[in-house]
Design a protein around this motif. Sequence first.
Motif: not given
Length: 257
Positions: A27-36, A64-67
């Motif tokens: 889920d690319k909209s879940d940026l909290e997942m990226v941070s986690s 690519y996503y930053n934290p």
Amino acid sequence: MVTINFHKYQGTGNDFVMIDNRDGHFDKSDLEMVSSLCDRRFGVGADGVILIEEAESADFEMIYYNPDGSQSLCGNGSRCAVMFARDLGMIQNDTSFLAIDGLHKAHIVDGLVHLLMHDVSVYENIGDDYLIDTGSPHYLTYVDSTESIDPVDAGREIRYSDRFSKEGVNVNFLEKVSDDELKIRTYERGVEGETFSCGTGCTAAALSLGLKTGVDHVKLNAIGGELKVSFKKDGERFKDIYLIGPAERVFGGQISL
């Protein structure tokens, strides 16, 4: 709770959580997942998250996503993405792929990924310092010794200055070893701290040394290892810019978040 299959890759100490997202399950909209995922205590731990997806006009697309969930070009991340795509069987040793700034080409020789960066024709002198965008904006300042500075405190001072506070900027501290060699330490926006290496930062640093000394290749000594950058100067434009260095798989697994 979501279970994610991942692979951990690193390029000169710049580390990334790599996810094969060709089936679109992430889920690319879940940026909290990226941070986690990037959290070094409660997640996998990384400087960023990279998704590999199918692309119609290239071998693959790298997202690519930053934290903090922001997106930008990541040079070392791109090199790791190339190696990951080869490990997945998507490519051999030559490839073209899509990133946030468009199409890139790369090839692998003797374990080193040679990444072709976009041409650079816009750069700025700020006193004795430089501002160069190599897919991400980089502020470059030369210091007597990279070991005698605190790159986090000094980097934050520039990154959160009036000019850069809104959009952010990466800050690189450079120590000239010779006309074609630098030591480098980098404060990265999005990470909001020091990383062991930064590919777009090393590229910008090499171009700044090219402006200073006229060289067309530079060796860069980052905390995490050695990178090389080669380029050609055509008037005011830098072209044929290659970022060269290793990219390695560290481990893989599953995590439930």
